[in-house]
Scaffold this motif. Structure first.
Motif, PDB file in Angstrom:
ATOM      1  N   ARG A  37     -45.534 -16.374 -21.287  1.00  0.00           N
ATOM      2  CA  ARG A  37     -44.376 -17.204 -20.927  1.00  0.00           C
ATOM      3  C   ARG A  37     -43.719 -17.810 -22.163  1.00  0.00           C
ATOM      4  NH1 ARG A  37     -43.483 -18.225 -15.687  1.00  0.00           N
ATOM      5  NH2 ARG A  37     -45.108 -17.612 -14.206  1.00  0.00           N
ATOM      6  N   LEU A 115     -38.413 -12.028 -10.566  1.00  0.00           N
ATOM      7  CA  LEU A 115     -38.305 -11.983 -12.025  1.00  0.00           C
ATOM      8  C   LEU A 115     -38.906 -13.239 -12.644  1.00  0.00           C
ATOM      9  CD1 LEU A 115     -34.716 -10.550 -12.635  1.00  0.00           C
ATOM     10  CD2 LEU A 115     -36.895  -9.349 -12.802  1.00  0.00           C
ATOM     11  N   ARG A 116     -38.666 -14.362 -12.015  1.00  0.00           N
ATOM     12  CA  ARG A 116     -39.224 -15.604 -12.542  1.00  0.00           C
ATOM     13  C   ARG A 116     -40.752 -15.598 -12.472  1.00  0.00           C
ATOM     14  NH1 ARG A 116     -38.757 -21.786 -10.368  1.00  0.00           N
ATOM     15  NH2 ARG A 116     -39.348 -22.789 -12.319  1.00  0.00           N
ATOM     16  N   GLU A 119     -41.719 -13.542 -15.426  1.00  0.00           N
ATOM     17  CA  GLU A 119     -40.741 -13.619 -16.513  1.00  0.00           C
ATOM     18  C   GLU A 119     -41.350 -13.432 -17.896  1.00  0.00           C
ATOM     19  OE1 GLU A 119     -38.816 -17.432 -17.215  1.00  0.00           O
ATOM     20  OE2 GLU A 119     -40.228 -18.381 -15.861  1.00  0.00           O
ATOM     21  N   ARG A 123     -40.025 -10.358 -20.088  1.00  0.00           N
ATOM     22  CA  ARG A 123     -39.280 -10.698 -21.303  1.00  0.00           C
ATOM     23  C   ARG A 123     -39.983 -10.147 -22.540  1.00  0.00           C
ATOM     24  NH1 ARG A 123     -38.430 -15.716 -20.267  1.00  0.00           N
ATOM     25  NH2 ARG A 123     -40.425 -16.440 -21.101  1.00  0.00           N
ATOM     26  N   LEU A 184     -33.076 -13.953 -17.774  1.00  0.00           N
ATOM     27  CA  LEU A 184     -34.476 -13.746 -18.134  1.00  0.00           C
ATOM     28  C   LEU A 184     -34.661 -13.714 -19.649  1.00  0.00           C
ATOM     29  CD1 LEU A 184     -37.436 -12.696 -17.340  1.00  0.00           C
ATOM     30  CD2 LEU A 184     -36.457 -10.419 -17.623  1.00  0.00           C
ATOM     31  N   LEU A 193     -32.624 -18.982 -14.658  1.00  0.00           N
ATOM     32  CA  LEU A 193     -33.433 -18.197 -13.744  1.00  0.00           C
ATOM     33  C   LEU A 193     -34.183 -19.091 -12.759  1.00  0.00           C
ATOM     34  CD1 LEU A 193     -33.939 -15.124 -13.464  1.00  0.00           C
ATOM     35  CD2 LEU A 193     -36.096 -15.479 -14.668  1.00  0.00           C
TER      36      LEU A 193
END
Length: 213
Positions: A37, A115-116, A119, A123, A184, A193
Motif C-alpha cells: 500500500r 481496485l481500492r 490498490e 499500483r 489508483l 479512489l
C-alpha cells in the motif's frame, strides 16, 4: 465441496496441503497486500514480508519460488476477486430493472471498491516494468464485462443494440475505467479512489456521453 484455489496451477507456487499451511500462505499474502500500500515491490524484502506475517523465510520459500512468483500470486488473486465481485453486481442488475445511471453507478462503484481493495498490489505492479504485462487479465476482463453488460445498459438507456452504440458504450467505459486507473496510480483528485462520490460522477459522465449520440 471446496472450490479450487485460483493459485492451484500457478507457476512458482506450491499449494498447501494442510490447514496450517494454508493459514501461513494466507498470512504471507496478506502481508504483501499491506506493505505494498505504501511501498514498491523492490523496496520490500522477503525478510520483511516474513516478519510482517510472523513467519520464517523457510515458510516463504516452501510456498513460493521467489518474489516474482509471489507478486504473480497476488495479482492472480486480485484478478479472481475482482472478477467475482463484478459478476455478482452484473447478476444483481440482471435481476432488477435499473435505469442507465443506476446501472453505471453500480458497475463502476463495484470496480472502484475492488481496485481500492487491491490498490497496493495493482499500483506496484503497474509501476514495475517487470510486471506491467500482468495487467492483461484485468484489461481483458474489463473488455469482456462491457460486452456482457451492453444489452442491459443499452436497454436501460432506451437505445438500439447496434454495433455503433456498442462502440460508443465501450468508449464510455474506457473513459470511466481510465479515470479509476488514474486515481489508483496518481491520486490526482478532486475525487479519490476512496470517495464513493466518484461512482455517481462517473455514472453521470457515462450516461451523458451515451445519451448524446
Amino acid at each position: 465441496m471446496t472450490k479450487p484455489s485460483p493459485l492451484t496451477r500457478q507457476n512458482g507456487y506450491a499449494p498447501p496441503r494442510y490447514r496450517a499451511a494454508q493459514r501461513s500462505s494466507d498470512a504471507l499474502l496478506d502481508a504483501g497486500r499491506e506493505l505494498l500500500r505504501t511501498r514498491t515491490i523492490d523496496a520490500i524484502s522477503v525478510q520483511e514480508l516474513c516478519a510482517q506475517a510472523q513467519l520464517t523465510t523457510g515458510a516463504f520459500y516452501g510456498r513460493f519460488s521467489g518474489k516474482d512468483a509471489y507478486v504473480q500470486a497476488l495479482l492472480t488473486l486480485a484478478a479472481h476477486d475482482i472478477g467475482l465481485r463484478m459478476q455478482a453486481t452484473v447478476a444483481r442488475l440482471e435481476r432488477g430493472a435499473p435505469d442507465l445511471r443506476g446501472a453505471a453507478a453500480a458497475l463502476l462503484g463495484t470496480m472502484r471498491q475492488a481496485l481500492r481493495r487491491h490498490e497496493g498490489v495493482l499500483r506496484a505492479s503497474l509501476q514495475d516494468p517487470r510486471h506491467r504485462e500482468t495487467w492483461a487479465p484485468f484489461k481483458h476482463g474489463g473488455q469482456q464485462l462491457v460486452e456482457q453488460v451492453s444489452p442491459l445498459m443499452l436497454a436501460a438507456a432506451g437505445l438500439p443494440d447496434t454495433p455503433a452504440m456498442r462502440a460508443r458504450l465501450r468508449f464510455a467505459f474506457q473513459m470511466a475505467m481510465g479515470t479509476l486507473v488514474n486515481a489508483l496510480l496518481n491520486d490526482p483528485g478532486p475525487l479519490r479512489l476512496s470517495s464513493p462520490a466518484l461512482d455517481a460522477e462517473l455514472a453521470v459522465a457515462v450516461s451523458a456521453y451515451l445519451l448524446a449520440a
